[in-house]
Design an enzyme around this catalytic site. Structure first.
Site, PDB file in Angstrom:
ATOM      1  N   ASP A 260       5.679   4.320   5.151  1.00 33.01           N
ATOM      2  CA  ASP A 260       6.566   3.323   5.775  1.00 33.01           C
ATOM      3  C   ASP A 260       6.608   2.010   5.001  1.00 33.01           C
ATOM      4  O   ASP A 260       7.295   1.071   5.420  1.00 33.01           O
ATOM      5  CB  ASP A 260       6.198   3.111   7.254  1.00 33.01           C
ATOM      6  CG  ASP A 260       4.729   2.743   7.453  1.00 33.01           C
ATOM      7  OD1 ASP A 260       3.909   3.040   6.566  1.00 33.01           O
ATOM      8  OD2 ASP A 260       4.402   2.156   8.504  1.00 33.01           O
ATOM      9  N   HIS A 261       5.911   1.954   3.884  1.00 31.19           N
ATOM     10  CA  HIS A 261       5.959   0.767   3.016  1.00 31.19           C
ATOM     11  C   HIS A 261       6.374   1.125   1.589  1.00 31.19           C
ATOM     12  O   HIS A 261       6.491   0.240   0.746  1.00 31.19           O
ATOM     13  CB  HIS A 261       4.579   0.083   2.976  1.00 31.19           C
ATOM     14  CG  HIS A 261       4.146  -0.436   4.304  1.00 31.19           C
ATOM     15  ND1 HIS A 261       4.152  -1.772   4.625  1.00 31.19           N
ATOM     16  CD2 HIS A 261       3.747   0.213   5.427  1.00 31.19           C
ATOM     17  CE1 HIS A 261       3.749  -1.925   5.884  1.00 31.19           C
ATOM     18  NE2 HIS A 261       3.492  -0.727   6.390  1.00 31.19           N
TER      19      HIS A 261
ATOM     20  N   HIS B   6      -7.248  -1.896   5.420  1.00 32.99           N
ATOM     21  CA  HIS B   6      -6.455  -0.880   6.120  1.00 32.99           C
ATOM     22  C   HIS B   6      -7.060   0.482   5.776  1.00 32.99           C
ATOM     23  O   HIS B   6      -8.115   0.562   5.150  1.00 32.99           O
ATOM     24  CB  HIS B   6      -4.991  -1.017   5.663  1.00 32.99           C
ATOM     25  CG  HIS B   6      -4.016  -0.241   6.477  1.00 32.99           C
ATOM     26  ND1 HIS B   6      -4.067  -0.157   7.848  1.00 32.99           N
ATOM     27  CD2 HIS B   6      -2.935   0.499   6.117  1.00 32.99           C
ATOM     28  CE1 HIS B   6      -3.079   0.595   8.274  1.00 32.99           C
ATOM     29  NE2 HIS B   6      -2.371   1.017   7.253  1.00 32.99           N
TER      30      HIS B   6
ATOM     31  N   HIS C  57       6.210  -4.918  12.406  1.00 31.36           N
ATOM     32  CA  HIS C  57       5.491  -3.643  12.278  1.00 31.36           C
ATOM     33  C   HIS C  57       5.110  -3.071  13.644  1.00 31.36           C
ATOM     34  O   HIS C  57       4.087  -2.428  13.831  1.00 31.36           O
ATOM     35  CB  HIS C  57       4.229  -3.815  11.414  1.00 31.36           C
ATOM     36  CG  HIS C  57       3.768  -2.530  10.766  1.00 31.36           C
ATOM     37  ND1 HIS C  57       2.746  -1.767  11.275  1.00 31.36           N
ATOM     38  CD2 HIS C  57       4.209  -1.862   9.692  1.00 31.36           C
ATOM     39  CE1 HIS C  57       2.554  -0.705  10.514  1.00 31.36           C
ATOM     40  NE2 HIS C  57       3.435  -0.740   9.543  1.00 31.36           N
TER      41      HIS C  57
ATOM     42  N   ASP D 125      -0.090  -4.210   6.619  1.00 34.42           N
ATOM     43  CA  ASP D 125      -1.032  -3.526   7.508  1.00 34.42           C
ATOM     44  C   ASP D 125      -2.474  -3.940   7.236  1.00 34.42           C
ATOM     45  O   ASP D 125      -2.970  -3.816   6.111  1.00 34.42           O
ATOM     46  CB  ASP D 125      -0.903  -2.013   7.316  1.00 34.42           C
ATOM     47  CG  ASP D 125       0.493  -1.529   7.674  1.00 34.42           C
ATOM     48  OD1 ASP D 125       1.382  -2.368   7.849  1.00 34.42           O
ATOM     49  OD2 ASP D 125       0.674  -0.307   7.787  1.00 34.42           O
TER      50      ASP D 125
ATOM     51  N   HIS E 144       0.859  -1.193   0.000  1.00 35.85           N
ATOM     52  CA  HIS E 144       0.000   0.000   0.000  1.00 35.85           C
ATOM     53  C   HIS E 144       0.888   1.233   0.000  1.00 35.85           C
ATOM     54  O   HIS E 144       2.104   1.148   0.165  1.00 35.85           O
ATOM     55  CB  HIS E 144      -0.980  -0.022   1.177  1.00 35.85           C
ATOM     56  CG  HIS E 144      -0.355   0.041   2.540  1.00 35.85           C
ATOM     57  ND1 HIS E 144       0.514  -0.917   3.012  1.00 35.85           N
ATOM     58  CD2 HIS E 144      -0.483   0.961   3.550  1.00 35.85           C
ATOM     59  CE1 HIS E 144       0.880  -0.606   4.249  1.00 35.85           C
ATOM     60  NE2 HIS E 144       0.302   0.537   4.597  1.00 35.85           N
TER      61      HIS E 144
END
Lengths: 313, 313
Positions: free
Chosen positions: A66-67, A142, A271, A213, A62
């Site tokens: 942070d990804h 998410h 995570h 997530d 996504h």
């Protein structure tokens, strides 16, 4: 060696000196995949000696920073290193627009092709397949459109039982292909030698599911049923389930519940929210529900060919 | 303490384990500025304990990744840390579009305001001014639209010469403001006491010029004339001036030549190409033209109040 997983980063939200955002390097059946690419991923790849040229497919779950914020830097570095091979990028719709805009603004078009595979379905779909591996999406829930990814080895050919084969002069090397494919062998006398006697069953195809997530989402269980290894986020402990509800994340217990329901071989969690000082609390909570739990940590490399999983470093 | 510079990163092209792309933290007359923001800058800020909340103005020289790819992560982190103050971002046209697109795709709108100051002029212009500091652009010549930035302290008020003032009973504290502003004092007798006798000259306003990526461009000399400190890129040594021509960068000798022509107090060089193993070669080459040269290194902090510049760590 058919399945190794290297954790490049496994913390949530913002990069810190010793807490790197999500990225994983997966080697499965001689294919090499990068999964998620938080800021600093290329530096982590260098640190853990992941060859840049091995990466031909990147899967982004996504578009939260942070990804994802390390992707443009990695694409740019591939260009500086004179990459020529195509690069395939799988991720949510929009990933192409933002990547292309950044390349345009920096006048740094890559000389290699970038092939975008933009995703928008809410159903699991086959998005990659070759003779070694297949990859399916795992629709997650998410705050933005998010997919996990299921990586599965293709069934392998049977191995030859050379000792038994040598008892039959009539079986020639040119017959081996048929034997590996499962065919029986008929001698000139008419006698049929069953394939089972001439071959050894190959190892069961390995599988790895990456669930980044997501809120607790038990309807993914059928998709990831019986996988050898499940990575599932566990951002909070159950003391802050209220934060899970608000931010659409999972607790360690919820991750373990998914692992248990899906009967996976091993669960790796990560995570972690920065509010927790001791990540062992995540393992302890998960193990109240599911025994085989590992904590993701940057630099850890898991070899998944045999159980228990070996942590190599 | 009126002017400190902390190097957060000073290498070119791609981040490596111990080579961070360009970013600098400037403290000048109690103002706090971030200059450029390559990937990993926020991690470097944490490492060197630069307070995130002090940063209200970020100056981006150009939109190449090694000067810019860390910006969206920093903006995002400011949001996660519940920043409320406005953030001013100065940079080339396009910086707003790409930032806004990334925030939109991640559905992560910041609660604080981001005020974009997009630049497109090829002439030096005043882009920031308050009672302490002014900032002008320094138009550079690179493969994409690029500016350096000139930071100048505002002239300070004169200091009171209390010992001399006390000789005159008629001078009251309410007169001090006029004295600091340079006015003479007229006694009731009609005698004029010259300001020079009642005040001490303030220290000369300090100035710092940041010249990121550029080919040799002597027409910037009038803009940066007599600055206390010049940071000027030196990507190559003169053995590879051909690469400077091709990529629009400078050699160490060219950077030193600019410093010499501009009569600067001190030259700091950086942005070293990874092809060189020993950065001392850059210093040696520069010093053939200009003596006062320092090598930028991540984590080095220069205090520029007095010469020679102190390297604090």
């Amino acid at each position: 060696m058919s399945l190794n997983l290297t954790i490049l980063g496994c913390h949530s939200a913002t990069p810190r000196v010793n807490a790197h955002p999500t990225s994983q390097y997966l080697e499965i059946n001689n294919r090499h995949f990068l999964i998620d690419c938080g800021e600093g991923t290329q530096r982590q790849m260098r640190k853990y000696k992941i060859g840049f040229s091995k990466i031909n497919h990147i899967f982004i779950s996504h578009l939260h920073g942070d990804h994802f914020f390390g992707l443009i830097g990695l694409i740019s570095t591939f260009g500086i290193l004179n990459r020529e091979k195509d690069l395939h990028i799988y991720g949510p719709k929009g990933i192409k627009e933002v990547t292309v805009l950044q390349l345009k603004l920096s006048k740094s078009w890559t000389k290699y092709n970038i092939v975008f595979h933009e995703l928008s379905s809410n159903k699991s779909e086959l998005i990659f397949e070759d003779d070694k591996v297949s990859v399916h999406t795992i629709p997650l829930s998410h705050r933005v459109y998010t997919n996990g990814y299921l990586f599965t080895e293709k069934p392998k050919l049977k191995k030859l039982h050379i000792e038994n084969i040598k008892q039959y002069d009539e079986i020639d090397t040119c017959d081996y292909h048929n034997l590996k494919a499962g065919k029986d062998f008929t001698l000139s006398s008419g006698e049929v030698i069953p394939n089972l006697k001439l071959t050894i069953e190959p190892s069961k195809p390995k599988s790895f599911a990456f669930c980044s997530d997501t809120e607790y989402k038990p309807d993914i269980v059928p998709i990831i049923k019986d996988v050898d290894v499940l990575y599932h986020e566990a951002t909070f402990l159950k003391d802050r389930e209220d934060l899970c509800d608000k931010t659409k994340h999972s607790t360690a217990e919820q991750a373990a519940s998914i692992a248990s329901q899906a009967n996976v071989g091993k669960l790796i969690i990560g995570h972690y929210s920065s509010r927790y000082n001791n990540i062992n609390d995540f393992k302890n909570e998960a193990q109240t529900v599911f025994e085989n739990v590992e904590l993701a940590e940057a630099g850890k490399r898991y070899s998944i060919d045999s159980f228990p999983i070996q942590v190599l470093n």
